[in-house]
Design an enzyme around this catalytic site. Structure first.
Site, PDB file in Angstrom:
ATOM      1  N   CYS A 150       0.278  -1.069  -0.195  1.00  0.00           N
ATOM      2  CA  CYS A 150       0.131  -0.152   0.153  1.00  0.00           C
ATOM      3  C   CYS A 150       1.193   1.188  -0.298  1.00  0.00           C
ATOM      4  O   CYS A 150       1.142   1.732   0.734  1.00  0.00           O
ATOM      5  CB  CYS A 150      -0.544   0.204   0.679  1.00  0.00           C
ATOM      6  SG  CYS A 150      -1.263   1.363   0.911  1.00  0.00           S
ATOM      7  N   CYS A 153      -0.664   3.996   1.476  1.00  0.00           N
ATOM      8  CA  CYS A 153      -0.708   4.360   3.045  1.00  0.00           C
ATOM      9  C   CYS A 153       1.039   4.320   3.645  1.00  0.00           C
ATOM     10  O   CYS A 153       0.593   5.053   4.734  1.00  0.00           O
ATOM     11  CB  CYS A 153      -0.367   2.411   3.705  1.00  0.00           C
ATOM     12  SG  CYS A 153      -2.362   1.753   3.195  1.00  0.00           S
ATOM     13  N   ASP A 154       2.149   3.427   3.270  1.00  0.00           N
ATOM     14  CA  ASP A 154       3.463   3.189   4.306  1.00  0.00           C
ATOM     15  C   ASP A 154       4.327   4.662   3.277  1.00  0.00           C
ATOM     16  O   ASP A 154       5.337   4.608   3.781  1.00  0.00           O
ATOM     17  CB  ASP A 154       4.327   2.242   3.695  1.00  0.00           C
ATOM     18  CG  ASP A 154       3.093   1.329   4.678  1.00  0.00           C
ATOM     19  OD1 ASP A 154       1.979   2.077   5.483  1.00  0.00           O
ATOM     20  OD2 ASP A 154       2.640   0.130   4.290  1.00  0.00           O
TER      21      ASP A 154
END
Ligand code: NAP
Length: 327
Positions: A150, A153-154
């Site tokens: 992701c 997200c990261d």
């Protein structure tokens, strides 16, 4: 109400929805508007999925009708959720642990230690699909320590560092393009010498001078478990067999998905690839009263808008089933 052991008596729901992506929440909106007071178990972290489903891992959604300027996946799912709730859906933020569809009412156990039993006249399965990983031992050990599926997200955690993305589909293009805005440089490793992604998304990648495509390369190892962080990957050129190390701060894996059907093994009929079988033109599964919508039953279209469409169908199918069965 509490029974003699102090356990609360299970509640009986007209419609219990498992999953809260576009399919689950659209089913919830329709079932709530039909006054069925649906319960939506939105998930917590089952199989790496979170409430809102895969769209929570997406950047801009530019192809969902009604958003001419685009919308982020997270914003869109927040709106879906708000709409489902305001129409009268009850939401539970927990994972379903076990189901029993062998008799009616159906049984659905929710919560970490299966402590919460819910009964349901109908169930709508909308558990979606989860990201695949390459399957390397060190990849697994370094998950959330530089290995991710992701970018949204990261990615920001590795700002300024070089990053490797694996895959050749639309997701890999999207992840690489997004990460190019954060990374020192993005290496996009693909096992063949041609992408399967749509032309427009390929173009975005190929024209981005911060992305270098490594054609015919696979990641064969991830470093460095001892340091408990990603410091690089070993890449193999599948044409020459040559293996080399490439330093990077993160590895983003974008190689497709697996349907979230583990819970339903032995209870609902599935295709050989693990996706749920539904009667063509409907959302009916092999168990009368259980319906499936969204990516869990669709490996062909896999779009937010098609998931929402089948979520609507599932709610209508459930409503009609309840009427036909005298509920
Ligand atoms: P996908 O289209 O199935 O592509 C998976 C990619 O990963 C393929 O290029 C495949 O290589 C590669 N791959 C699979 N297993 C691998 C392995 N073990 N090691 C290395 N590489 C591996 O999956 P996706 O990109 O997630 O897309 C899924 C669907 O969502 C598609 O229909 C896509 O169009 C859609 N999507 C749309 C958007 C958008 O429109 N904004 C964004 C994301 C996804 P091969 O090519 O060699 O098979």
């Amino acid at each position: 109400m509490l029974d003699t052991r102090g356990m609360s008596e299970p509640r009986l729901h007209n419609v219990l929805i498992i999953g809260s992506g576009p399919a689950g929440l659209t089913a919830a909106i329709y079932a709530a508007r039909a006054n069925l007071k649906p319960l939506c178990v939105e998930g917590f972290n089952a199989g790496g999925l979170i409430p809102g489903g895969q769209l929570m891992f997406t950047t801009d959604v530019e192809n969902y009708p009604g958003f001419p300027k685009g919308v982020t996946g997270q914003e869109m799912m927040a709106k879906f959720r708000e709409q489902a709730e305001s129409q009268g859906t009850e939401l539970i933020t927990a994972d379903v642990q076990k189901v029993d569809f062998s008799e009616r009412p159906f049984k659905v156990w929710v919560g970490e230690d299966e402590n919460e039993l819910h009964l349901a006249k109908t169930v709508i399965v909308a558990t979606g699909a989860a990201a695949n990983y390459i399957g390397l031992e060190n990849e697994d050990k370094l998950k959330n320590k530089g290995v991710s599926a992701c970018a949204v997200c990261d990615g920001a955690l590795f700002r300024g560092q070089d990053m490797v993305v694996v895959g050749g589909g639309d997701t890999a293009m999207e992840e690489a393009s997004y990460l190019a805005g954060l990374a020192g440089k993005v290496y996009l490793a693909h096992r063949r010498d041609e992408f399967r992604a749509s032309k427009v998304m390929q173009k975005r990648v190929l024209e981005n001078d911060k992305i270098e495509v490594l054609w015919s390369h696979v990641v064969v190892d991830v470093h460095d478990v001892e340091k408990d962080m990603v410091t690089g990957v070993s890449l193999k050129n599948v044409k020459t067999g040559e293996v080399r190390r490439l330093d990077c701060g993160a590895l983003f894996v974008a190689i497709g998905h697996t349907p979230m059907t583990q819970l339903f093994k032995g209870q609902l009929d599935m295709h050989d690839n693990g996706y749920l079988e539904v009667e063509p033109g409907s959302t009916k599964t092999s168990v009368p009263g259980v319906f499936a919508s969204g990516d869990v039953a669709d490996w062909v279209y896999r779009q937010a808008v098609t998931a929402a469409g089948t979520g609507c169908m599932a709610a209508l199918d459930a409503e009609r089933w309840l009427q036909a069965n005298g509920h």
